[in-house]
Design a protein around this motif. Sequence first.
Motif, short mmCIF file in Angstrom:
data_model
loop_
_atom_site.label_atom_id
_atom_site.label_comp_id
_atom_site.label_asym_id
_atom_site.label_seq_id
_atom_site.Cartn_x
_atom_site.Cartn_y
_atom_site.Cartn_z
N TYR A 191 66.38 54.38 46.45
CA TYR A 191 66.10 53.01 46.07
C TYR A 191 65.01 52.41 46.94
O TYR A 191 64.86 52.78 48.10
CB TYR A 191 67.36 52.15 46.20
CG TYR A 191 68.52 52.62 45.37
CD1 TYR A 191 68.68 52.18 44.07
CD2 TYR A 191 69.44 53.53 45.89
CE1 TYR A 191 69.74 52.62 43.30
CE2 TYR A 191 70.50 53.98 45.12
CZ TYR A 191 70.64 53.52 43.83
OH TYR A 191 71.70 53.96 43.05
N ALA A 192 64.30 51.48 46.36
CA ALA A 192 63.40 50.67 47.16
C ALA A 192 64.21 49.86 48.17
O ALA A 192 65.34 49.44 47.88
CB ALA A 192 62.59 49.73 46.27
N ASP A 193 63.65 49.66 49.34
CA ASP A 193 64.37 48.92 50.37
C ASP A 193 64.79 47.52 49.89
O ASP A 193 65.85 47.02 50.29
CB ASP A 193 63.51 48.78 51.63
CG ASP A 193 63.37 50.09 52.38
OD1 ASP A 193 62.43 50.21 53.19
OD2 ASP A 193 64.20 51.00 52.18
N SER A 194 63.98 46.92 49.05
CA SER A 194 64.24 45.57 48.61
C SER A 194 65.48 45.44 47.72
O SER A 194 66.02 44.35 47.58
CB SER A 194 63.03 45.01 47.86
OG SER A 194 62.72 45.80 46.73
N VAL A 195 65.93 46.55 47.14
CA VAL A 195 67.08 46.50 46.24
C VAL A 195 68.25 47.31 46.75
O VAL A 195 69.33 47.29 46.14
CB VAL A 195 66.71 46.96 44.82
CG1 VAL A 195 65.51 46.19 44.30
CG2 VAL A 195 66.45 48.46 44.77
N LYS A 196 68.09 48.02 47.85
CA LYS A 196 69.14 48.88 48.38
C LYS A 196 70.39 48.06 48.68
O LYS A 196 70.33 47.01 49.30
CB LYS A 196 68.64 49.59 49.63
CG LYS A 196 69.48 50.77 50.06
CD LYS A 196 68.78 51.56 51.18
CE LYS A 196 67.45 52.14 50.69
NZ LYS A 196 66.77 52.93 51.75
N GLY A 197 71.51 48.57 48.22
CA GLY A 197 72.77 47.88 48.40
C GLY A 197 73.10 46.90 47.30
O GLY A 197 74.23 46.41 47.23
N ARG A 198 72.13 46.58 46.46
CA ARG A 198 72.34 45.65 45.36
C ARG A 198 72.24 46.31 43.99
O ARG A 198 72.93 45.91 43.05
CB ARG A 198 71.33 44.50 45.42
CG ARG A 198 71.42 43.68 46.70
CD ARG A 198 70.52 42.46 46.64
NE ARG A 198 69.11 42.82 46.50
CZ ARG A 198 68.35 42.46 45.48
NH1 ARG A 198 68.84 41.73 44.49
NH2 ARG A 198 67.07 42.83 45.45
N PHE A 199 71.37 47.31 43.87
CA PHE A 199 71.14 47.99 42.60
C PHE A 199 71.73 49.39 42.64
O PHE A 199 71.72 50.04 43.70
CB PHE A 199 69.65 48.10 42.30
CG PHE A 199 68.94 46.82 41.97
CD1 PHE A 199 69.54 45.58 42.17
CD2 PHE A 199 67.65 46.85 41.46
CE1 PHE A 199 68.88 44.40 41.87
CE2 PHE A 199 66.98 45.68 41.16
CZ PHE A 199 67.59 44.46 41.36
N THR A 200 72.18 49.87 41.50
CA THR A 200 72.70 51.21 41.38
C THR A 200 72.17 51.85 40.11
O THR A 200 72.31 51.29 39.02
CB THR A 200 74.24 51.23 41.35
OG1 THR A 200 74.75 50.59 42.52
CG2 THR A 200 74.76 52.67 41.29
N ILE A 201 71.58 53.03 40.24
CA ILE A 201 71.12 53.78 39.09
C ILE A 201 72.15 54.86 38.77
O ILE A 201 72.71 55.48 39.67
CB ILE A 201 69.72 54.39 39.33
CG1 ILE A 201 69.17 55.04 38.06
CG2 ILE A 201 69.74 55.38 40.50
CD1 ILE A 201 67.71 55.47 38.18
N SER A 202 72.39 55.08 37.50
CA SER A 202 73.37 56.07 37.09
C SER A 202 73.05 56.60 35.70
O SER A 202 72.29 55.98 34.95
CB SER A 202 74.78 55.50 37.13
OG SER A 202 74.92 54.43 36.20
N ARG A 203 73.64 57.72 35.38
CA ARG A 203 73.51 58.31 34.05
C ARG A 203 74.84 58.24 33.31
O ARG A 203 75.91 58.26 33.90
CB ARG A 203 73.11 59.79 34.13
CG ARG A 203 71.70 60.09 34.52
CD ARG A 203 71.47 61.59 34.35
NE ARG A 203 70.10 61.98 34.62
CZ ARG A 203 69.67 62.39 35.81
NH1 ARG A 203 70.50 62.44 36.84
NH2 ARG A 203 68.40 62.73 35.96
N ASP A 204 74.74 58.18 32.00
CA ASP A 204 75.87 58.41 31.13
C ASP A 204 75.40 59.47 30.14
O ASP A 204 74.76 59.17 29.14
CB ASP A 204 76.31 57.14 30.41
CG ASP A 204 77.57 57.32 29.61
OD1 ASP A 204 77.88 58.44 29.18
OD2 ASP A 204 78.29 56.31 29.39
N ASN A 205 75.73 60.71 30.45
CA ASN A 205 75.20 61.81 29.65
C ASN A 205 75.73 61.79 28.22
O ASN A 205 75.02 62.20 27.29
CB ASN A 205 75.53 63.14 30.31
CG ASN A 205 74.80 63.33 31.62
OD1 ASN A 205 73.78 62.68 31.88
ND2 ASN A 205 75.30 64.23 32.45
#
Length: 113
Positions: free
Chosen positions: A59-73
């Motif tokens: 993650y970019a430092d500016s969003v770390k801890g706030r944003f989460t990327i994930s997949r739903d296959n």
Amino acid sequence: QVQLVESGGGLVQAGGSLRLSCVGSRITISINAMAWHRQAPGKQRELVAAISRNGYTNYADSVKGRFTISRDNAKNTVSLQMNNLKPEDTAVYYCHAPGPDFWGQGTQVTVSS
């Protein structure tokens, strides 16, 4: 026409949450590295979050801890959960598959104070 389609953007108050989704139309998301980028008016596009084909995330430092990327296959989607949104998160968010270099059309996220 396009291989990736984003949805889930909108207008929220600071501190609120949004979940963006990117659906693969003609690409299998599970076998590709995927990323979210954003571009604010008058600024360059920047990488926000990425997930490798084996699930490693960064993650970019500016969003770390706030944003989460994930997949739903099962749904052939990649998502970006955005919590504790700030006005500086306001941008058009784009889904990207770096391997084939496919881009979505973007979805607007606006965070008001």
